[in-house]
Design a protein around this motif. Structure first.
Motif, PDB file in Angstrom:
ATOM      1  N   ALA A  93      14.055  56.155  33.149  1.00 38.28           N
ATOM      2  CA  ALA A  93      14.439  54.682  32.946  1.00 38.28           C
ATOM      3  C   ALA A  93      15.817  54.671  32.552  1.00 38.28           C
ATOM      4  N   PHE A  94      16.408  53.571  32.873  1.00 40.71           N
ATOM      5  CA  PHE A  94      17.812  53.487  32.536  1.00 40.71           C
ATOM      6  C   PHE A  94      17.767  51.799  31.703  1.00 40.71           C
ATOM      7  N   MET A  95      18.466  52.178  30.351  1.00 39.29           N
ATOM      8  CA  MET A  95      18.619  51.076  29.597  1.00 39.29           C
ATOM      9  C   MET A  95      20.117  50.620  29.472  1.00 39.29           C
ATOM     10  N   ARG A  96      20.315  49.334  29.898  1.00 41.12           N
ATOM     11  CA  ARG A  96      21.667  48.635  30.082  1.00 41.12           C
ATOM     12  C   ARG A  96      21.710  47.937  28.809  1.00 41.12           C
ATOM     13  N   PHE A  97      22.916  47.808  28.055  1.00 42.04           N
ATOM     14  CA  PHE A  97      23.051  46.971  26.857  1.00 42.04           C
ATOM     15  C   PHE A  97      24.307  46.109  27.018  1.00 42.04           C
ATOM     16  N   PRO A  98      24.248  44.863  26.651  1.00 37.99           N
ATOM     17  CA  PRO A  98      25.409  44.011  26.744  1.00 37.99           C
ATOM     18  C   PRO A  98      26.536  44.290  25.742  1.00 37.99           C
ATOM     19  N   LEU A  99      27.842  44.383  26.667  1.00 33.12           N
ATOM     20  CA  LEU A  99      29.100  44.585  25.580  1.00 33.12           C
ATOM     21  C   LEU A  99      28.997  46.242  25.378  1.00 33.12           C
ATOM     22  N   LEU A 100      30.118  46.762  25.041  1.00 28.80           N
ATOM     23  CA  LEU A 100      30.345  48.036  24.701  1.00 28.80           C
ATOM     24  C   LEU A 100      30.825  48.314  23.221  1.00 28.80           C
ATOM     25  N   MET A 101      29.946  48.675  22.658  1.00 30.61           N
ATOM     26  CA  MET A 101      30.028  48.701  20.969  1.00 30.61           C
ATOM     27  C   MET A 101      30.781  50.112  20.927  1.00 30.61           C
ATOM     28  N   PRO A 102      31.454  50.460  19.949  1.00 30.32           N
ATOM     29  CA  PRO A 102      31.894  51.688  19.233  1.00 30.32           C
ATOM     30  C   PRO A 102      30.833  52.652  19.137  1.00 30.32           C
ATOM     31  N   MET A 157      15.927  47.146  31.585  1.00 31.68           N
ATOM     32  CA  MET A 157      15.566  48.385  31.676  1.00 31.68           C
ATOM     33  C   MET A 157      15.479  48.585  33.331  1.00 31.68           C
ATOM     34  N   HIS A 158      15.765  49.376  33.987  1.00 28.72           N
ATOM     35  CA  HIS A 158      15.863  49.710  35.333  1.00 28.72           C
ATOM     36  C   HIS A 158      15.717  51.314  35.777  1.00 28.72           C
ATOM     37  N   ASP A 159      15.109  51.316  37.225  1.00 32.56           N
ATOM     38  CA  ASP A 159      15.143  52.670  37.759  1.00 32.56           C
ATOM     39  C   ASP A 159      16.515  52.933  38.193  1.00 32.56           C
ATOM     40  N   PHE A 160      16.354  54.481  38.690  1.00 34.31           N
ATOM     41  CA  PHE A 160      17.835  54.845  38.881  1.00 34.31           C
ATOM     42  C   PHE A 160      18.589  54.125  40.199  1.00 34.31           C
ATOM     43  N   GLU A 161      17.879  53.869  41.201  1.00 33.69           N
ATOM     44  CA  GLU A 161      18.386  53.042  42.391  1.00 33.69           C
ATOM     45  C   GLU A 161      19.084  51.783  42.066  1.00 33.69           C
ATOM     46  N   HIS A 162      18.393  50.928  41.294  1.00 39.05           N
ATOM     47  CA  HIS A 162      18.627  49.627  40.744  1.00 39.05           C
ATOM     48  C   HIS A 162      19.778  49.841  39.779  1.00 39.05           C
ATOM     49  N   SER A 163      19.824  50.855  38.972  1.00 40.48           N
ATOM     50  CA  SER A 163      20.941  51.123  38.229  1.00 40.48           C
ATOM     51  C   SER A 163      22.279  51.560  38.717  1.00 40.48           C
ATOM     52  N   ALA A 164      22.242  52.421  39.722  1.00 41.04           N
ATOM     53  CA  ALA A 164      23.397  52.921  40.518  1.00 41.04           C
ATOM     54  C   ALA A 164      23.841  51.677  41.278  1.00 41.04           C
TER      55      ALA A 164
END
Length: 618
Positions: A93-102, A157-164
């Motif tokens: 599973a791939f977790m995507r977060f908003p913004l790019l934190m330090p 949270m997404h699967d690999f294909e959706h994340s790609a």
């Protein structure tokens, strides 16, 4: 009483969000895409926790359920998420977060230990791991570059294909937008260098700073509130300066111009404040204020009929709405639909900016053409058409008219005793007479061969001087002397017609002298460069015109035409017969500046003769 019992029972029963078995993400099947609906906040700390301290969060359940998340500037925020993998095998599973934190980290809590997530090799924050079947808990940590708070619906949270697919789409979008902005920056900077229009430079500053801020909001640059504040301040500064210049506020809207100067000063204060005391509230108030002001000024100018402002209104309103939704998305919604609204809004603004600048350039060109046309129309009062055309094509003024010596017949025209005309319309009569006579000098003007009936040299007092044969040539076979006499006769007829139309009584006559000799055309070497002709022919023409005073000391009893002997000799016999000869030696008369002259000739015409000849001609 029963109602109160029922109410207390409802309060005592936990809702689904408060239940211990509530999960953030449910994974089922190979393809999945889920979004958090709540969070377990595990505290905000000044330093990064050790592994032992992080395990204690789970052992002692140091986390609290919440539907809101919060991150503070330069502090470490910890939180717990739950996930249920309903697949019988471990699932990546791939977790995507908003913004790019330090700093962004996550650990999978399993069997009393923490397994760190791996970082997906993209510029924004995306982590992944293998989730075992069943229910698991995730500990997350983010070091924030600025205060952020909102609804806990921003992590997905997404699967690999959706994340790609998501990564590829966003990178293509961002890459295209960066390319478009880079082109616009270079284009506008180049336009500024070539045309020196300052609003191109202002838009370059604005677009570069705005792109920097959008990259932060989109998660391609680290979330740093002070730098974001400075970037927004520079962007607002460029936008205000561009608005001032492109909309010409200083000249068209002085009051709005003064307000914009105050906002420009405020942008400097805002940037300084954000560096010292970074606060999201300052951004939430300041930037919409600047953008709203620019929209307001554009609407004002659009209502004035300034068409480029219409495109700016559309572009800036679209940008403002998209930016607002993008901020709300980070703070509250967290939906993928709104994730890329800021780049789309900025791309829309760039498009309409191009339309606005294109329209403004078109209006500038039209205004320049009108000004140029007006200038050349005014120049036609001074210069001949062939001179103006040659100047337009790059020829120097000094090369547009013949220079050097030539032979010509010069006509000197004067109204006899014009100062003694006691008539209400005397001034208008003199002006109309000279204007009507001068108007026929340029007849048969040929700009290609430089030919015409004559050339007006200058107006002198209540008369004028003109030449025939130079600098404008006559058609082949036409004799300058004969042409000059015929032109002079037309002057006398025109003058008499003006007398008949405008004067009631008391006869008024004109005097004309014609001489044949050398002329020289030239442009002055110093001072105002104005073409002029001068020579002995000019001097003699004026002397023969004034010779009437010797012929008729008591006043000329009609219109008189006096000829230089060279002019008379070149006339056809039928025209010579009209003139009376004066033997200067026998009459003891002298023509000033022509002492060698032996004879002169004059033709005295009465108004009645002219009227009769006009009737016969008609």
């Amino acid at each position: 009483m029963n109602l109160w019992v029922l109410f207390l029972m409802l309060l005592a029963v936990p809702g689904p969000a408060l239940a211990e078995d509530a999960v953030n993400f449910v994974i089922e099947g190979e393809s999945f895409s889920a979004r958090q609906q709540f969070v377990y906040n595990a505290g905000i700390h000044d330093a990064e926790l050790t592994e032992e301290e992080m395990l204690r969060i789970f052992h002692e359940k140091r986390y609290e359920f919440s539907t809101q998340y919060e991150m503070q500037y330069r502090k470490y925020s910890y939180w717990v998420l739950t996930v249920e993998n309903r697949n019988p095998v471990p699932t990546r599973a791939f977790m995507r977060f908003p913004l790019l934190m330090p700093m962004t980290k996550a650990w999978l809590y399993t069997e009393g230990s923490l397994k760190p997530f791996s970082r997906y090799p993209v510029v924004f924050d995306m982590l992944y791991t293998e989730l075992p079947p069943g229910r698991s808990m995730i500990l997350g940590m983010r070091l924030s570059g600025g205060d952020v708070r909102g609804r806990a619906t921003t992590i997905t949270m997404h699967d690999f294909e959706h994340s790609a697919w998501m990564v590829t789409t966003e990178q293509h979008l961002m890459g295209g937008l960066v390319g478009a902005v880079a082109i616009m920056v270079l284009y506008n900077f180049g336009m500024y260098l070539f045309f020196r229009r300052i609003y191109f430079l202002y838009y370059t500053i604005y677009s570069a700073a705005a792109m920097y801020c959008i990259a932060i909001f989109s998660g391609y640059l680290p979330w740093d509130l002070p730098r974001l504040g400075v970037g927004l301040a520079v962007s607002g500064l460029g936008l205000l300066l561009f608005s001032n210049s492109a909309l010409s506020l200083r000249s068209t809207k002085p009051r709005l111009y003064k307000i914009s100067l105050a906002l420009i000063a405020y942008c400097g204060i805002f940037a300084t404040t954000m560096l010292l005391y970074p606060a999201w509230t300052m951004i939430a108030i300041s930037m919409p204020l600047v953008l709203l002001f620019c929209v307001y000024t554009s609407v004002n100018r659009a209502l004035d009929g300034f068409r480029p402002a219409v495109y700016l209104v559309i572009g800036w309103v679209g940008l403002m709405i998209s930016a607002l939704l993008a901020v709300l998305n980070v703070t509250f919604f967290g939906t993928q639909v709104f994730a890329n609204l800021a780049p789309y809004g900025f791309a829309l603004e760039i498009c309409f900016f191009s339309f606005a600048i294109g329209q403004k350039v078109r209006l500038s060109e039209q205004r320049a053409l009108r000004e140029s046309e007006h200038a050349f129309n005014q120049l036609k009062k001074v210069f001949y058409p062939h001179q103006i055309e040659q100047i337009k094509s790059g020829t120097e003024l000094e090369k547009t008219m013949p220079t050097g010596r030539g032979q010509a017949a010069v006509i000197s025209f004067d109204i006899i005793e014009s100062s003694k005309i006691q008539q209400p319309k005397a001034k208008a009569f003199i002006e109309n007479s000279i204007k009507s006579c001068v108007s026929i000098i340029n007849e048969n003007y040929d700009p290609e061969r430089l030919r015409a009936n004559g050339y007006r040299i200058k107006e002198v007092g209540d008369g004028f001087l003109c030449s025939v044969g130079y600098p404008f040539q006559l058609p082949d076979g036409v004799v300058a002397a004969a042409c000059a006499v015929e032109l002079s006769l037309r002057f006398i007829h025109i003058f008499q017609n003006q007398v008949n139309q405008m004067l009631d009584h008391a006869p008024v006559y004109c005097s004309i002298g014609i001489a044949m000799d050398s002329l020289e055309g030239y442009f002055p070497k110093v001072g105002t460069i104005e073409y002029d002709v001068y020579g002995r022919a000019v001097i003699l023409a004026t002397r023969y015109e004034s010779f009437r005073r010797q012929l008729f000391p008591q006043g000329v009893p009609g219109h008189i035409l006096t000829l230089h002997e060279k002019v008379y000799e070149q006339l056809p016999p039928e025209l010579q017969a009209k003139f009376q000869e004066v033997d200067l030696h026998r009459t003891h008369m002298v023509v000033r500046d022509d002492l060698a002259a032996a004879k002169t000739y004059y033709w005295l015409m009465q108004p009645e003769d002219i009227i009769e000849s006009d009737r016969a001609a008609s």
